[in-house]
Motif scaffolding. Structure first.
Motif, short mmCIF file in Angstrom:
data_model
loop_
_atom_site.label_atom_id
_atom_site.label_comp_id
_atom_site.label_asym_id
_atom_site.label_seq_id
_atom_site.Cartn_x
_atom_site.Cartn_y
_atom_site.Cartn_z
N LEU A 32 39.32 42.82 21.29
CA LEU A 32 38.19 42.16 21.93
C LEU A 32 38.22 42.47 23.41
O LEU A 32 39.22 42.23 24.08
N GLU A 33 37.11 43.01 23.93
CA GLU A 33 37.03 43.29 25.36
C GLU A 33 36.31 42.13 26.04
O GLU A 33 35.27 41.65 25.57
N MET A 34 36.88 41.68 27.15
CA MET A 34 36.25 40.58 27.88
C MET A 34 36.53 40.71 29.38
O MET A 34 37.48 41.38 29.80
N ARG A 35 35.67 40.06 30.15
CA ARG A 35 35.86 40.00 31.61
C ARG A 35 36.61 38.72 31.93
O ARG A 35 36.20 37.64 31.55
N LEU A 36 37.73 38.86 32.64
CA LEU A 36 38.57 37.71 32.93
C LEU A 36 37.92 36.87 34.03
O LEU A 36 37.60 37.37 35.11
N LEU A 37 37.69 35.58 33.72
CA LEU A 37 37.01 34.70 34.66
C LEU A 37 37.97 33.76 35.40
O LEU A 37 37.81 33.51 36.60
N SER A 38 38.94 33.21 34.69
CA SER A 38 39.85 32.23 35.31
C SER A 38 41.18 32.21 34.57
O SER A 38 41.22 32.40 33.35
N VAL A 39 42.26 31.93 35.34
CA VAL A 39 43.59 31.80 34.73
C VAL A 39 44.31 30.57 35.30
O VAL A 39 45.52 30.43 35.15
N SER A 40 43.59 29.67 35.98
CA SER A 40 44.22 28.56 36.68
C SER A 40 44.90 27.57 35.73
O SER A 40 46.06 27.22 35.91
N GLU A 41 44.18 27.09 34.70
CA GLU A 41 44.76 26.17 33.73
C GLU A 41 44.90 26.80 32.35
O GLU A 41 45.80 26.47 31.59
N CYS A 42 43.98 27.68 32.04
CA CYS A 42 44.01 28.41 30.78
C CYS A 42 43.28 29.73 31.01
O CYS A 42 42.70 29.97 32.07
N ILE A 43 43.34 30.60 30.04
CA ILE A 43 42.67 31.90 30.16
C ILE A 43 41.22 31.74 29.69
O ILE A 43 40.95 31.34 28.55
N ILE A 44 40.31 32.04 30.60
CA ILE A 44 38.88 31.97 30.28
C ILE A 44 38.27 33.35 30.52
O ILE A 44 38.48 33.95 31.60
#
Length: 430
Positions: A96-108
């Motif tokens: 699955l290809e995705m653009r990483l948005l946030s990693v502060s509390e969880c991976i979004i």
């Protein structure tokens, strides 16, 4: 172009450890590039480096940074924010290809195909190549004018959390002794020092920084047959270990300074006013006849003595100050149970502007041999003069006098003395 330098290019390394829990690190490395270099990354430095102490010779440094943004899961993922990553399903092999948005509390992430938001996707997260500038080790990063590099550079810096202490063991048997000197080096600076020239600097060095020396060590090691030479530094002494020494990070290393055998050792006993038992002191000269005769750094001496059965027991310890050759070492190891003292003021009389004070010490020796006992008495009157004494004495200072009393086996001796105090300066009326 960036050029990385590691300890594999090291040509020379020396470490000078100080009593205050810090060290001066000096090393030389040879740098060579295949083209113009504008940034040098000097790796394998101490994590506790004091960045305002760095001296660089051989490079024209325009800008200096200490980069410790090392690889970790959180820091690594932060570098990929707004970049495309892949999540692989280990069971099906689909990605699955995705653009990483946030990693502060969880991976979004945002799916590249449907633009749907995915939270903590299941599977193996696959990242592109390591982002430029993320280091695996702490590094000094220098910006230089673009040029090819083919030269030796010398770098020195101070680092915290590398400390040394001297300590000693003294074993006494049959009026002779073995005196062993050791050095403990604790390295928590965050760097390894392999096959380094090691110097130990004795003396107080004024620092403006608060030193945090760390907690207990993780590894303990010992080197035998170490030869040491002492040399003068203005107001200091330097002890050089005459062999390469490796000090790993988080290691406590113990180095042998010397092992001396001597016969000139004696016991001294002393009491002060108010003492009920005599202090025991072991004394011997720091001389070549005793296998010594070198400057001894400050440290704790642990004393062991043999009893009637020949078995050796620990009998006390004390910290000695720096001791120059020719001076006596005097180590207080505790109280003697069989030498007692009972002191009191016997008489106080006034005659005009003077007072006459008499003191008595009742001294008892329960040993089977005679002893020489020193009695130290402090006189608090500012102006005084000894009138009479039953034993020899020496005035040690304006307020301190020391008597010498010899007591036979199983005997009791009374020391009595009278001194005259002039109290006119205290404004007393008589």
């Amino acid at each position: 172009m960036k050029l990385q330098s590691t300890r594999s290019e090291q040509k020379h390394l020396s470490v000078a450890a100080y009593n205050g829990g810090f060290a001066l690190v000096r090393e030389a490395r040879y740098l060579k590039s295949d083209g113009p270099v504008e940034e040098v990354q000097f790796l394998d430095v101490a994590e506790r480096v004091e960045t305002d102490s760095i001296i660089v010779k051989g490079l024209d440094v325009l800008e200096q940074n200490y980069d410790y943004d090392l690889v970790s899961k959180g820091k690594l993922l932060e570098r990929y924010i707004n970049r495309h990553v892949h999540v692989r399903n280990n069971e099906t092999g689909e990605e699955l290809e995705m653009r990483l948005l946030s990693v502060s509390e969880c991976i979004i992430g945002e799916r590249a195909d449907t633009k749907e938001i995915v939270i903590d996707p299941a599977g193996e997260l696959i990242l592109p190549a390591l982002p430029e500038g993320l280091l695996l080790k702490p590094a000094l990063v220098w910006k230089i004018a673009p040029a090819e590099v083919d030269q030796e550079i010398r770098v020195s810096y101070l680092t915290k959390s590398l400390e040394w202490h001297a300590h000693y063991t003294l074993e006494i048997k049959d009026n002779g002794f073995q005196f062993d000197g050791w050095v403990k080096i604790l390295n928590r600076s965050g760097a390894h020092y392999e096959k380094a020239e090691l110097a130990l600097v004795a003396g107080d060095v004024h620092r403006e920084l608060e030193m945090n020396n760390g907690d207990s060590p993780i590894l303990y090691s010992r080197m035998q047959e170490t030869m040491v030479t002492a040399e003068a530094l203005p107001d200091r002494l330097v002890y050089r270990i005459n062999r390469p020494v490796t000090i790993m990070n988080e290691q406590l290393k113990q180095l042998s300074l010397f092992s001396a055998y001597g016969a000139q050792v004696k016991r001294a006993y002393q009491v002060r006013s108010g003492d009920t038992h005599a202090d025991v002191q072991i004394e011997f000269p720091n001389s070549s006849e005793n296998g010594l005769g070198m400057p001894l750094p400050e440290g704790v001496v642990k004393v062991y003595e043999a009893g009637d059965s020949g078995e050796t027991f620990f009998t006390g310890e004390e910290r000695i100050e720096h001791t120059a050759p020719g001076k006596n070492l005097r180590i207080h190891i505790g109280k003697a149970l069989d030498i007692t003292s009972d002191s009191h003021e016997k008489l106080r009389e006034k005659h005009g502007v003077h007072e006459y004070i008499t003191y008595v010490y009742k001294l008892e020796n329960e040993k089977a041999e005679s002893i020489r006992l020193l009695v130290e008495h402090v006189i608090f009157d500012p102006i005084w003069e000894m009138e009479s004494s039953s034993h020899d004495y020496e005035r040690k200072s304006s307020s301190k006098v020391e008597f010498v009393v010899r007591i036979q086996p199983k005997a009791t001796v009374e020391l009595e003395f009278t001194y005259k105090a002039d109290n006119r300066r205290e404004g007393r009326d008589y």
